[in-house]
Structure formats: structure tokens, C-alpha cells
Scaffold this active site. Structure first.
Site, mmCIF file in Angstrom:
data_model
loop_
_atom_site.group_PDB
_atom_site.id
_atom_site.type_symbol
_atom_site.label_atom_id
_atom_site.label_comp_id
_atom_site.label_asym_id
_atom_site.label_seq_id
_atom_site.Cartn_x
_atom_site.Cartn_y
_atom_site.Cartn_z
ATOM 1 N N ARG A 135 0.814 -1.220 0.000
ATOM 2 C CA ARG A 135 0.000 0.000 0.000
ATOM 3 C C ARG A 135 0.854 1.281 0.000
ATOM 4 O O ARG A 135 0.464 2.299 0.573
ATOM 5 C CB ARG A 135 -0.947 0.050 1.220
ATOM 6 C CG ARG A 135 -2.072 -0.950 1.186
ATOM 7 C CD ARG A 135 -3.197 -0.473 0.294
ATOM 8 N NE ARG A 135 -4.163 -1.543 0.089
ATOM 9 C CZ ARG A 135 -5.248 -1.711 0.826
ATOM 10 N NH1 ARG A 135 -5.535 -0.861 1.770
ATOM 11 N NH2 ARG A 135 -6.051 -2.708 0.593
ATOM 12 N N ARG B 147 -3.280 6.512 0.245
ATOM 13 C CA ARG B 147 -3.699 7.747 0.917
ATOM 14 C C ARG B 147 -2.665 8.409 1.812
ATOM 15 O O ARG B 147 -2.849 9.550 2.215
ATOM 16 C CB ARG B 147 -4.984 7.479 1.710
ATOM 17 C CG ARG B 147 -6.194 7.408 0.802
ATOM 18 C CD ARG B 147 -7.412 6.924 1.543
ATOM 19 N NE ARG B 147 -7.224 5.536 1.948
ATOM 20 C CZ ARG B 147 -8.120 4.812 2.593
ATOM 21 N NH1 ARG B 147 -9.252 5.342 2.961
ATOM 22 N NH2 ARG B 147 -7.875 3.564 2.894
ATOM 23 N N ARG C 114 -6.456 11.449 -7.154
ATOM 24 C CA ARG C 114 -7.642 10.596 -6.993
ATOM 25 C C ARG C 114 -8.910 11.403 -6.698
ATOM 26 O O ARG C 114 -10.025 10.837 -6.747
ATOM 27 C CB ARG C 114 -7.410 9.605 -5.835
ATOM 28 C CG ARG C 114 -6.789 8.257 -6.213
ATOM 29 C CD ARG C 114 -7.724 7.363 -7.012
ATOM 30 N NE ARG C 114 -9.068 7.346 -6.516
ATOM 31 C CZ ARG C 114 -9.502 6.674 -5.459
ATOM 32 N NH1 ARG C 114 -8.682 5.905 -4.785
ATOM 33 N NH2 ARG C 114 -10.750 6.743 -5.065
ATOM 34 N N ASP D 36 -6.568 -3.323 -7.450
ATOM 35 C CA ASP D 36 -7.141 -3.890 -6.232
ATOM 36 C C ASP D 36 -7.439 -5.356 -6.469
ATOM 37 O O ASP D 36 -7.641 -5.769 -7.622
ATOM 38 C CB ASP D 36 -8.421 -3.162 -5.813
ATOM 39 C CG ASP D 36 -8.791 -3.516 -4.380
ATOM 40 O OD1 ASP D 36 -8.245 -2.902 -3.454
ATOM 41 O OD2 ASP D 36 -9.589 -4.457 -4.185
ATOM 42 N N TYR E 161 -14.813 -12.049 0.413
ATOM 43 C CA TYR E 161 -15.582 -10.857 0.002
ATOM 44 C C TYR E 161 -16.850 -11.252 -0.746
ATOM 45 O O TYR E 161 -17.918 -10.661 -0.545
ATOM 46 C CB TYR E 161 -14.717 -9.927 -0.861
ATOM 47 C CG TYR E 161 -13.720 -9.145 -0.033
ATOM 48 C CD1 TYR E 161 -14.151 -8.135 0.832
ATOM 49 C CD2 TYR E 161 -12.367 -9.421 -0.085
ATOM 50 C CE1 TYR E 161 -13.249 -7.424 1.609
ATOM 51 C CE2 TYR E 161 -11.449 -8.712 0.690
ATOM 52 C CZ TYR E 161 -11.898 -7.724 1.538
ATOM 53 O OH TYR E 161 -11.008 -7.029 2.319
HETATM 54 O O1 CP3 Z 1 0.275 0.223 -3.080
HETATM 55 C C1 CP3 Z 1 -0.261 -0.903 -3.198
HETATM 56 O O2 CP3 Z 1 -0.116 -1.802 -2.344
HETATM 57 C C2 CP3 Z 1 -0.994 -1.220 -4.513
HETATM 58 C C3 CP3 Z 1 -2.373 -1.168 -4.528
HETATM 59 C C4 CP3 Z 1 -3.299 -2.094 -3.731
HETATM 60 C C5 CP3 Z 1 -4.583 -1.649 -3.347
HETATM 61 N N1 CP3 Z 1 -5.258 -2.708 -2.830
HETATM 62 C C6 CP3 Z 1 -5.079 -0.305 -3.547
HETATM 63 C C7 CP3 Z 1 -6.198 0.176 -2.700
HETATM 64 C C8 CP3 Z 1 -3.178 -3.436 -3.349
HETATM 65 C C9 CP3 Z 1 -2.004 -4.378 -3.478
HETATM 66 C C10 CP3 Z 1 -4.444 -3.825 -2.786
HETATM 67 C C11 CP3 Z 1 -4.732 -5.184 -2.331
HETATM 68 C C12 CP3 Z 1 -5.916 -5.409 -1.489
HETATM 69 N N2 CP3 Z 1 -7.162 -4.866 -1.586
HETATM 70 C C13 CP3 Z 1 -5.950 -6.368 -0.450
HETATM 71 C C14 CP3 Z 1 -4.800 -7.247 -0.062
HETATM 72 C C15 CP3 Z 1 -3.818 -6.498 0.763
HETATM 73 C C16 CP3 Z 1 -4.253 -6.208 2.173
HETATM 74 O O3 CP3 Z 1 -4.457 -5.016 2.470
HETATM 75 O O4 CP3 Z 1 -4.384 -7.152 2.956
HETATM 76 C C17 CP3 Z 1 -7.232 -6.345 0.119
HETATM 77 C C18 CP3 Z 1 -7.704 -7.177 1.284
HETATM 78 C C19 CP3 Z 1 -7.987 -5.410 -0.623
HETATM 79 C C20 CP3 Z 1 -9.431 -5.039 -0.441
HETATM 80 C C21 CP3 Z 1 -9.526 -3.594 -0.118
HETATM 81 N N3 CP3 Z 1 -9.519 -2.595 -1.067
HETATM 82 C C22 CP3 Z 1 -9.533 -2.992 1.168
HETATM 83 C C23 CP3 Z 1 -9.555 -3.711 2.470
HETATM 84 C C24 CP3 Z 1 -9.532 -1.589 0.951
HETATM 85 C C25 CP3 Z 1 -9.429 -0.487 1.987
HETATM 86 C C26 CP3 Z 1 -10.681 0.228 2.246
HETATM 87 C C27 CP3 Z 1 -10.360 1.598 2.810
HETATM 88 O O5 CP3 Z 1 -10.781 2.596 2.159
HETATM 89 O O6 CP3 Z 1 -9.709 1.698 3.848
HETATM 90 C C28 CP3 Z 1 -9.532 -1.370 -0.441
HETATM 91 C C29 CP3 Z 1 -9.487 -0.067 -1.136
HETATM 92 C C30 CP3 Z 1 -8.140 0.305 -1.637
HETATM 93 N N4 CP3 Z 1 -7.332 -0.507 -2.385
HETATM 94 C C31 CP3 Z 1 -7.518 1.557 -1.481
HETATM 95 C C32 CP3 Z 1 -6.297 1.483 -2.155
HETATM 96 C C33 CP3 Z 1 -5.262 2.558 -2.329
HETATM 97 C C34 CP3 Z 1 -8.096 2.755 -0.774
HETATM 98 C C35 CP3 Z 1 -9.103 3.400 -1.667
HETATM 99 C C36 CP3 Z 1 -8.900 4.861 -1.848
HETATM 100 O O7 CP3 Z 1 -7.749 5.367 -1.815
HETATM 101 O O8 CP3 Z 1 -9.914 5.509 -2.094
#
Ligand code: CP3
Length: 356
Positions: free
Chosen positions: A39, A43, A52, A88, A163
Site C-alpha cells: 500500500r 492515501r 484521486r 485492487d 468478500y
Molecule cells: O500500493 C499498493 O499496495 C498497490 C495497490 C493495492 C490496493 N489494494 C489499492 C487500494 C493493493 C495491493 C491492494 C490489495 C488489497 N485490496 C488487499 C490485499 C492487501 C491487504 O491489504 O491485505 C485487500 C484485502 C484489498 C481489499 C480492499 N480494497 C480494502 C480492504 C480496501 C481499503 C478500504 C479503505 O478505504 O480503507 C480497499 C481499497 C483500496 N485498495 C484503497 C487502495 C489505495 C483505498 C481506496 C482509496 O484510496 O480511495
């Protein structure tokens, strides 16, 4: 002979294939320990929040120019040794027909959860054309990144199934486990289909030029070793072993997986990602001498005073020396409130303290 020449020609054209990061994944000698952060594109960065603004997450993932920009932001800012593609884990599932959204602060939310045999029909096979924007983004990024490797990724069948079955994030994964134990045939059919989607999604990324792949089984740590081996490992192994000849290291990560580390290595990983609960030397003994490890600074340590951060970084590096290869990372993703300047300092410290 021919293969050696082809190998060196490939390395010459694609310097990322012989980068410090890829070498550490393969357990080869390195001048310093490579570092990137799960990540890292997100943010915590003001430049991310800016690009974004007003663009929903899934839409951002489908715009190659934006994906390329966001993927590169942490490389420019922190000097990390690898970038992870901005996307994602639910992107391929949405591309395969599931109606879902990613809600800010919540995560993936599925309009109609998968609970029955009939529901499975909504989950199609994935074709490369369904994710052409991912292919395009990787092809934009690879030449621009030069010697810096790009990591492709996907969600593992169990985490994706959670999910889809729960309909959104879950603390207990109760409905997922109920299907696993109560309707094992449906469970295996669902995970089999997810494994195919995941494998195809990773093949698209490899063909487009990523230098490594990471399979995220973030929620597998909720299972016992016995249940993991029976209900999950065969499906993750199908994905990882399906990429055996792809020529890129395979990283396999989960959270709270102390009881699963041996099995997660056996699933076909070259590198096992470890969270902060298990010291890397202990993890190395569990995953065996042929596998590298990745991790495992507690993301919350980044909120502590710098001398504490420094001490913890040095401890992780020291424990990582037990492994044939170590890729420095956090034990889970960067938290949105993290001060990005601390991340930049951690990168510099890892490089300096591990120089050999
Ligand atoms: O920088 C990186 O790691 C690359 C991008 C990445 C994202 N999601 C972007 C993202 C990666 C590798 C993921 C994987 C992902 N997504 C996982 C596996 C990794 C982990 O965290 O265990 C999981 C479980 C998800 C599902 C998911 N998507 C979650 C739990 C969330 C967070 C919700 C939140 O807003 O807190 C997301 C959304 C997400 N994926 C964001 C990002 C940057 C945030 C959305 C935003 O910025 O608006």
C-alpha cells in the site's frame, strides 16, 4: 548454452529482471536489502489524494494513465526498490461479471453475495480482453521504470471468496467458513473458479512485463493449518504452480499466518510474506531454507518516535539475515495516517544499515 545466452540477453533488455529486489527474492547475493511497502501507493501520499480526488477507486484502476502515475509516485518520493501496480484484488472479479464497488473507508462491497450453486453462474471466466486496461498500464510502466521492477498482484481464492460470500469485509468470516464446512462442493467450485480467474489475471500481468507477482491471501490467517491445507492450499497452489515457468518470483502473503507459514511456502512460493507477529528468523525456520522472506515491520511502529523506528528496522534486518533472501517491507499495508517522510527515512535507513 542457448538458454544462458537467452537469459543474459533478456536481462540486458530488461534490467529489472536482475534488480536487487528480484535477486533477493531468488536468494542471490545483493549489495543491500531491497525495500518496498505494501500500500505504498495510496492515501498516505498527498500527491495520491490529489490525483484521486473525485475519481472512484474502481474507475481509477481502469485508467492506465492514472494507474501509471499512482504506481510511480512512491518510487519518485521514497526511492523504494520496487513498485506495486496500482489496482485492487477485486478488479478481476468485477471484470468477470460480479457487481461490486470499493467504498472509501470500508473496502469491497458486493451487490449480491455468492451463496448458492446458481449464484456461481454470475462469476464468468476471465479473458485477457476483460482486463485490457491492466495490460495497457503495465506496458506503459515497464519502459518508464527501467531498472526498477514492477510487482504484479492478485488476491488468493480464499480472500476473494470471503468478500464474495460475505458481501463485504468481515471480522469473523462466518458465512465463508459455513460454506467451506457445510457445502464443501460449492466451496471448492467457487475457489476453483477464482483460482482460474486469478491465474489468468496474473498471466496477463506477466505477459505485459511485470518482474514479480504477489498473491495476497490477507485473511487466510483466520484458518487452522488443517483447514487451510484441506480447503485453501490446493487452490492457491493451482495459481502459484501455474506460474512456475513464468520466470518471475512468486511472493505469497497473508496476515496472522504464523500457523500457516510452512503450508504457504509449500503452495509454491519463492518468497513468503510475514506479518509483524512472527520474527523473520522464526519464519525462516518454518518456510524452509529454499525460500526468501518478506516483511515485517509493524505498520504502527511508524507512528513511534524515530529512535524506536530505527531500533525496530535494525531488528527486522538482523532477523532477516537468517533467510537466504530478505525483502524488507511492513507486516501489512501502510496506514493512511502515516507520515510519508518517515517512510522515506526508513528506505534510506534500510539501504544504509544493510549495505555489504
Ligand atoms: O500500493 C499498493 O499496495 C498497490 C495497490 C493495492 C490496493 N489494494 C489499492 C487500494 C493493493 C495491493 C491492494 C490489495 C488489497 N485490496 C488487499 C490485499 C492487501 C491487504 O491489504 O491485505 C485487500 C484485502 C484489498 C481489499 C480492499 N480494497 C480494502 C480492504 C480496501 C481499503 C478500504 C479503505 O478505504 O480503507 C480497499 C481499497 C483500496 N485498495 C484503497 C487502495 C489505495 C483505498 C481506496 C482509496 O484510496 O480511495
Amino acid at each position: 548454452m542457448t538458454t544462458t545466452m537467452e537469459g543474459s540477453a533478456a536481462r540486458h533488455e530488461r534490467p529489472a529482471a536482475d534488480s536487487v529486489f528480484v535477486r533477493a527474492c531468488r536468494g542471490l547475493p545483493v549489495p543491500y536489502t531491497p525495500v518496498w511497502f505494501m500500500r505504498q501507493a495510496g492515501r498516505s501520499l498527498p500527491e495520491y489524494r490529489k490525483v484521486r480526488a473525485g475519481i472512484p477507486m474502481l474507475e481509477a484502476c481502469r485508467r492506465p494513465d492514472l494507474v501509471a502515475e499512482i504506481t510511480l509516485q512512491p518510487v519518485r518520493r521514497h526511492g523504494v526498490d520496487a513498485a506495486i501496480l496500482f489496482s485492487d484484488i477485486v478488479v478481476p472479479v468485477a471484470a468477470a461479471g460480479i457487481d461490486l464497488d470499493i467504498e472509501p473507508g470500508t473496502g469491497p462491497v458486493v451487490a449480491e453475495p455468492i451463496r448458492t450453486e446458481a449464484d456461481l453462474d454470475r462469476l464468468r471466466r476471465l479473458t485477457p480482453a476483460d482486463v485490457s486496461y491492466v495490460d495497457e498500464a503495465v506496458r506503459l510502466l515497464v519502459p518508464e521504470m527501467g531498472a526498477i521492477p514492477l510487482i504484479g498482484f492478485a488476491g488468493a481464492p480464499f480472500t476473494l471468496a470471503s468478500y464474495l460470500v460475505e458481501g463485504g469485509p468481515s471480522r469473523t468470516h462466518a458465512k465463508t467458513k459455513a460454506m467451506m464446512w457445510g457445502q464443501p462442493e460449492l466451496w471448492h467450485a467457487l475457489c476453483g473458479r477464482l483460482a482460474e480467474i486469478t491465474l489468468e489475471f496474473l498471466r496477463v500481468q506477466v505477459a505485459a512485463g511485470v518482474s514479480a507477482v504477489q498473491l495476497f491471501d490477507s485473511w487466510a490467517g483466520t484458518l487452522s493449518d488443517a483447514d487451510y491445507r484441506r480447503f485453501v492450499l490446493p487452490h492457491s497452489a493451482h495459481v502459484l504452480k501455474g506460474l512456475r515457468g513464468a520466470g518471475v518470483p512468486r511472493i505469497h502473503f497473508g496476515l496472522g499466518t504464523a500457523q500457516l507459514l510452512t503450508a504457504m511456502g509449500e503452495a509454491g512460493a519463492d518468497v513468503v510474506g510475514v506479518d509483524w507477529r512472527t520474527p523473520l528468523d522464526t519464519a525462516t525456520a518454518l518456510v524452509g531454507p529454499d525460500r526468501a522472506v518478506q516483511g515485517n515491520l509493524d505498520p504502527c511502529v511508524l507512528f513511534a518516535p524515530w529512535p524506536v523506528v530505527e531500533r525496530e528496522v535494525r531488528r527486522v534486518l538482523a532477523e532477516g539475515r537468517a533467510a537466504p533472501g530478505h525483502v524488507f517491507n511492513l507486516g501489512h499495508g501502510v496506514l493512511p495516517e502515516t507520515d510519508p517522510e518517515v517512510l522515506t527515512r526508513v528506505v534510506a535507513l534500510v539501504h544504509e544499515a544493510s549495505a555489504r
